[in-house]
Design an enzyme around this catalytic site. Structure first.
Site, PDB file in Angstrom:
ATOM      1  N   HIS A  24      43.419 -51.618 -46.399  1.00 29.14           N
ATOM      2  CA  HIS A  24      43.160 -53.031 -46.141  1.00 29.14           C
ATOM      3  C   HIS A  24      42.083 -53.531 -47.117  1.00 29.14           C
ATOM      4  O   HIS A  24      41.324 -52.737 -47.658  1.00 29.14           O
ATOM      5  CB  HIS A  24      42.565 -53.243 -44.742  1.00 29.14           C
ATOM      6  CG  HIS A  24      43.307 -52.605 -43.621  1.00 29.14           C
ATOM      7  ND1 HIS A  24      43.987 -53.338 -42.674  1.00 29.14           N
ATOM      8  CD2 HIS A  24      43.440 -51.306 -43.242  1.00 29.14           C
ATOM      9  CE1 HIS A  24      44.517 -52.529 -41.771  1.00 29.14           C
ATOM     10  NE2 HIS A  24      44.202 -51.285 -42.089  1.00 29.14           N
ATOM     11  N   TYR A  25      41.979 -54.852 -47.284  1.00 23.92           N
ATOM     12  CA  TYR A  25      40.706 -55.385 -47.758  1.00 23.92           C
ATOM     13  C   TYR A  25      40.030 -56.062 -46.571  1.00 23.92           C
ATOM     14  O   TYR A  25      40.690 -56.472 -45.600  1.00 23.92           O
ATOM     15  CB  TYR A  25      40.835 -56.291 -48.972  1.00 23.92           C
ATOM     16  CG  TYR A  25      41.545 -57.626 -48.855  1.00 23.92           C
ATOM     17  CD1 TYR A  25      41.460 -58.458 -47.734  1.00 23.92           C
ATOM     18  CD2 TYR A  25      42.275 -58.116 -49.937  1.00 23.92           C
ATOM     19  CE1 TYR A  25      42.081 -59.692 -47.669  1.00 23.92           C
ATOM     20  CE2 TYR A  25      42.913 -59.350 -49.882  1.00 23.92           C
ATOM     21  CZ  TYR A  25      42.804 -60.128 -48.747  1.00 23.92           C
ATOM     22  OH  TYR A  25      43.419 -61.359 -48.687  1.00 23.92           O
ATOM     23  N   THR A  26      38.694 -56.194 -46.664  1.00 20.51           N
ATOM     24  CA  THR A  26      37.948 -56.735 -45.524  1.00 20.51           C
ATOM     25  C   THR A  26      38.161 -58.232 -45.356  1.00 20.51           C
ATOM     26  O   THR A  26      38.167 -58.745 -44.233  1.00 20.51           O
ATOM     27  CB  THR A  26      36.452 -56.446 -45.677  1.00 20.51           C
ATOM     28  OG1 THR A  26      36.019 -56.903 -46.976  1.00 20.51           O
ATOM     29  CG2 THR A  26      36.170 -54.949 -45.537  1.00 20.51           C
ATOM     30  N   GLU A  89      39.300 -49.659 -44.692  1.00 20.59           N
ATOM     31  CA  GLU A  89      38.929 -51.012 -45.110  1.00 20.59           C
ATOM     32  C   GLU A  89      38.188 -50.939 -46.443  1.00 20.59           C
ATOM     33  O   GLU A  89      37.262 -50.135 -46.606  1.00 20.59           O
ATOM     34  CB  GLU A  89      38.033 -51.678 -44.066  1.00 20.59           C
ATOM     35  CG  GLU A  89      38.748 -52.057 -42.778  1.00 20.59           C
ATOM     36  CD  GLU A  89      39.498 -53.380 -42.885  1.00 20.59           C
ATOM     37  OE1 GLU A  89      39.424 -54.023 -43.951  1.00 20.59           O
ATOM     38  OE2 GLU A  89      40.146 -53.758 -41.892  1.00 20.59           O
ATOM     39  N   HIS A 131      48.191 -53.069 -45.692  1.00 18.91           N
ATOM     40  CA  HIS A 131      48.329 -53.852 -44.459  1.00 18.91           C
ATOM     41  C   HIS A 131      49.505 -54.819 -44.577  1.00 18.91           C
ATOM     42  O   HIS A 131      50.237 -55.059 -43.608  1.00 18.91           O
ATOM     43  CB  HIS A 131      47.024 -54.606 -44.204  1.00 18.91           C
ATOM     44  CG  HIS A 131      46.843 -55.014 -42.776  1.00 18.91           C
ATOM     45  ND1 HIS A 131      45.782 -55.801 -42.371  1.00 18.91           N
ATOM     46  CD2 HIS A 131      47.560 -54.761 -41.649  1.00 18.91           C
ATOM     47  CE1 HIS A 131      45.860 -56.000 -41.055  1.00 18.91           C
ATOM     48  NE2 HIS A 131      46.929 -55.393 -40.604  1.00 18.91           N
ATOM     49  N   ASP A 141      46.964 -58.360 -47.494  1.00 21.41           N
ATOM     50  CA  ASP A 141      46.005 -57.441 -48.099  1.00 21.41           C
ATOM     51  C   ASP A 141      46.561 -56.013 -48.181  1.00 21.41           C
ATOM     52  O   ASP A 141      47.452 -55.663 -47.407  1.00 21.41           O
ATOM     53  CB  ASP A 141      44.683 -57.450 -47.296  1.00 21.41           C
ATOM     54  CG  ASP A 141      44.826 -56.961 -45.855  1.00 21.41           C
ATOM     55  OD1 ASP A 141      44.190 -55.972 -45.508  1.00 21.41           O
ATOM     56  OD2 ASP A 141      45.570 -57.578 -45.070  1.00 21.41           O
TER      57      ASP A 141
END
Length: 239
Positions: A24-26, A89, A131, A141
């Site tokens: 994921h990215y945050t 993340e 994700h 993401d």
């Protein structure tokens, strides 16, 4: 690896060993803010790890526990991706707050972390996903700037390069055997895209997610010849 322990209370029990890895990215303005949210019991979200832009790796949930990172999702028949996955993340503001490339130190740490996780669990290359792959109707993401090719070249994940591939593009509204074959291929790869022969809005969303991961130069949801050729090449790799 060196970890910074930052326990999150947001987890529950697993019912089986994990065999999927979700990146994921945050999508928040700062890494500090993301870390705080992932540890906030009221937020009811978490991941197993968070990787900062400077390469620091925070360990939040034991891998043996079910973190709450994927939400409503699907991959290769699994409809409770949280139960079957480890979530990572990666600090990045995301498309809402100034999406930018992932720094070298961060990617080196992500690559090392993925390798480390795979020493403990059986996670096939085809199950190292984003994700947006497991929840294409909700998430984009880690996005088109994430270097999936680099990660695959380090031995983690699938990637396929193909020569120029002509072919009539398939887009929303198209119908027929070509659309059916496209949907069948996407389903075989792992997406929730049951073949119907009709290129509907959901199919467009899934094609766009596929492109963000495996053809980031174009992610408009139009299945041109190169997009379809890359899908076929990935399936030939054993996906």
């Amino acid at each position: 690896m060196d970890f910074i322990d930052a326990p999150s209370p947001n987890f529950d029990a697993r019912t089986a060993p994990p065999d999927i890895l979700v990146l994921h990215y945050t999508g928040m303005e700062t890494g500090e803010g993301a870390l705080a949210r992932l540890r906030d019991p009221e937020a009811r979200v978490s991941s197993h790890y968070l990787v900062e832009e400077d390469g620091r790796v925070f360990r939040m949930v034991p891998e043996e526990r079910r973190a709450w990172h994927a939400g409503r999702s699907f991959w290769r028949g699994q409809r409770d991706v949280n139960a079957a996955s480890i979530g990572v993340e990666i600090v990045n503001p995301g498309h809402e707050f100034g999406y930018r490339p992932f720094p070298e130190a961060q990617m080196a740490a992500v690559t090392a972390l993925v390798a480390d996780i795979r020493t403990r669990w059986t996670i096939e290359d085809r199950n190292i996903v984003g994700h947006s792959d497991v929840a294409p109707d909700r998430k984009i993401d880690p996005g088109e700037l994430f270097p999936w090719r680099r990660l695959a070249e380090a031995g983690h994940g699938l990637w396929a390069e193909v020569p120029a591939a002509p072919g009539e593009p398939l887009a929303e509204g198209a119908e027929g055997a070509g659309v059916f074959a496209l949907q069948a291929g996407l389903t075989r790869l792992g997406f929730d895209c049951a073949p119907s022969g009709t290129f509907d809005g959901h199919t467009k969303t899934v094609v766009s997610a596929f492109q963000r991961h495996w053809r980031p130069e174009r992610f408009d949801g139009v299945a041109d010849g190169e997009t379809r050729a890359r899908l076929i090449a990935l399936l030939r790799l054993g996906a």
